[in-house]
Write an enzyme that holds these catalytic residues in place. Sequence first.
Site, PDB file in Angstrom:
ATOM      1  N   CYS A  67       3.076  -0.088  18.715  1.00 15.81           N
ATOM      2  CA  CYS A  67       3.420   0.638  17.647  1.00 15.81           C
ATOM      3  C   CYS A  67       2.868   2.174  17.938  1.00 15.81           C
ATOM      4  CB  CYS A  67       2.675   0.366  16.546  1.00 15.81           C
ATOM      5  SG  CYS A  67       2.907   1.358  15.043  1.00 15.81           S
ATOM      6  N   ASP A  99      13.296   8.058  -9.787  1.00 14.27           N
ATOM      7  CA  ASP A  99      13.902   7.099 -10.492  1.00 14.27           C
ATOM      8  C   ASP A  99      14.059   7.398 -12.041  1.00 14.27           C
ATOM      9  OD1 ASP A  99      11.867   6.494 -11.580  1.00 14.27           O
ATOM     10  OD2 ASP A  99      11.393   4.477 -10.948  1.00 14.27           O
ATOM     11  N   CYS A 104      -2.676   2.676  15.310  1.00 15.17           N
ATOM     12  CA  CYS A 104      -2.632   1.779  16.260  1.00 15.17           C
ATOM     13  C   CYS A 104      -3.167   2.808  17.673  1.00 15.17           C
ATOM     14  CB  CYS A 104      -1.256   1.345  16.490  1.00 15.17           C
ATOM     15  SG  CYS A 104      -0.873   0.233  15.332  1.00 15.17           S
ATOM     16  N   ASP A 161      13.936   2.281  -0.503  1.00 14.15           N
ATOM     17  CA  ASP A 161      12.533   2.681  -0.970  1.00 14.15           C
ATOM     18  C   ASP A 161      11.792   1.256  -1.507  1.00 14.15           C
ATOM     19  OD1 ASP A 161      13.912   2.415  -3.610  1.00 14.15           O
ATOM     20  OD2 ASP A 161      11.753   2.197  -4.429  1.00 14.15           O
ATOM     21  N   CYS A 206       1.791   4.481  16.010  1.00 18.95           N
ATOM     22  CA  CYS A 206       1.248   5.410  14.881  1.00 18.95           C
ATOM     23  C   CYS A 206      -0.284   5.751  15.315  1.00 18.95           C
ATOM     24  CB  CYS A 206       1.169   4.657  13.546  1.00 18.95           C
ATOM     25  SG  CYS A 206      -0.118   3.157  13.415  1.00 18.95           S
ATOM     26  N   GLY A 216      13.179   5.791 -14.556  1.00 15.58           N
ATOM     27  CA  GLY A 216      12.362   5.058 -15.585  1.00 15.58           C
ATOM     28  C   GLY A 216      12.984   3.853 -16.022  1.00 15.58           C
ATOM     29  N   GLY A 217      14.355   3.485 -15.709  1.00 19.99           N
ATOM     30  CA  GLY A 217      14.987   2.352 -16.275  1.00 19.99           C
ATOM     31  C   GLY A 217      14.218   1.127 -15.744  1.00 19.99           C
ATOM     32  N   PHE A 218      13.977   0.949 -14.524  1.00 20.82           N
ATOM     33  CA  PHE A 218      13.362  -0.270 -13.862  1.00 20.82           C
ATOM     34  C   PHE A 218      12.044  -0.629 -14.498  1.00 20.82           C
ATOM     35  CE2 PHE A 218      10.857  -2.584 -10.677  1.00 20.82           C
ATOM     36  CZ  PHE A 218      11.677  -3.638 -10.495  1.00 20.82           C
ATOM     37  N   HIS A 236       0.033   2.697   9.152  1.00 23.42           N
ATOM     38  CA  HIS A 236       0.481   1.987  10.157  1.00 23.42           C
ATOM     39  C   HIS A 236       1.658   1.267   9.368  1.00 23.42           C
ATOM     40  CE1 HIS A 236       1.537  -1.398  12.784  1.00 23.42           C
ATOM     41  NE2 HIS A 236       1.813  -2.074  11.791  1.00 23.42           N
ATOM     42  N   ASP A 246      19.584   3.295 -16.257  1.00 21.18           N
ATOM     43  CA  ASP A 246      20.426   1.910 -16.090  1.00 21.18           C
ATOM     44  C   ASP A 246      19.678   1.010 -16.779  1.00 21.18           C
ATOM     45  OD1 ASP A 246      18.602   1.941 -14.152  1.00 21.18           O
ATOM     46  OD2 ASP A 246      19.933   0.716 -12.760  1.00 21.18           O
TER      47      ASP A 246
HETATM   48 ZN   LIG Z   1       0.583   1.254  14.221  1.00 27.14          ZN
END
Ligand SMILES: [Zn+2]
Length: 374
Positions: free
Chosen positions: A307, A97, A312, A269, A309, A99-101, A338, A151
């Site tokens: 799930c 990014d 899990c 994101d 992952c 840096g603005g935010f 997860h 921005d």
């Molecule tokens: Zn999971």
Amino acid sequence: MEKQIKDNFSFQLVSRDGSARAGLVTTPHGVIQTPVFMPVGTQATVKSLTPAQLDDIGVQIILSNTYHLYLRPGADVVQELGGLHYFMNWQKPILTDSGGFQVFSLGNLRQISDDGVVFKSHIDGSTHRFTPESAIAIQEKLGADIIMAFDECPEPNDRKYNEQALARTHQWAERCLQAKTRTDQALFGIVQGGIFLDLRIQSAEFLTSLNFPGYAIGGLSVGESKEDMLAVIEVVTTIMPEDKPRYLMGVGTPYDLIESIRRGIDMFDCVLPTRLARHHAAQTLHGRINLAKAEFTRDHSPIDPECGCYTCAYFSRAYLRHLIIAKEMLASTLISIHNIFTLTSLAQTLRKSILEERFDITAAQFLSGLEKSL
Ligand SMILES: [Zn+2]
């Protein structure tokens, strides 16, 4: 120069289903299948996870924060150590990014003028200045594949402030384009305008006239209503060119992903999956679970039986609760795996449904699962 950017960076629209899009973003560090969820590695690390773990989850691109890396360890240090990809050993695409935010989130610690923003470091109170030119110079030193225009991020409901900020954001967008020297990074413009649709239209039209290789929608998911957020996305995506990627900044709940992809967003994101993990909360497609609760003390089941992952596959809710209560670091790691997997695989499943022209059916299935949890 334009040709070199095209060689390094491109977007291919592979398929459409309604307004939902499946695409391919080509960068110097590889191809990204969109829609895509990008985990945030604020300080050149996605908190509690190694790059190998991110790879296993199926993460295609991560985001890192210019503000934080500028303050610590410094953009020069990162550059000297070979750039961000080498420094953190992540060889897939990276987005930084501007840096603005972060700077605008500092509240009283900053002063804005047409030239840029003077702010005080949250670390030691020292004074610094970001301008469009310096934000680009820092991002060029960091060396991400995709970099962002500097921005101004105003409060979304303040009409007068949004009008003033928009004029500045547009001037700064032009200055960012002029300041750019590297040809192997794609600079995205950021549409602002708060919740005001006429300002958003004005911003989208102006920025697309500057012909950026990609466009983001900023200033959302900062306290406005869901209706306002979706209305802005709907209006802006009709103006954004079809042949450029569209990135919705800072958005990362399952519901928001589904509804934004439906309206033609390609990239997202959010810090939410890792932040929730550090607060012991697992994000599932059936709602959130607070794993610290006593009811999980003897619970054999995984966080989500559906799930796919690593967490899990091998660990019970009872074990995760034990790690949390014992304050073991592995708790954050396993829950982060997860949570990021949940959003990464949701985006991939929705991509597949777009390719198969069954997005609405798939989205409705996910949404009914989410609604049951409310
Ligand atoms: Zn999971």
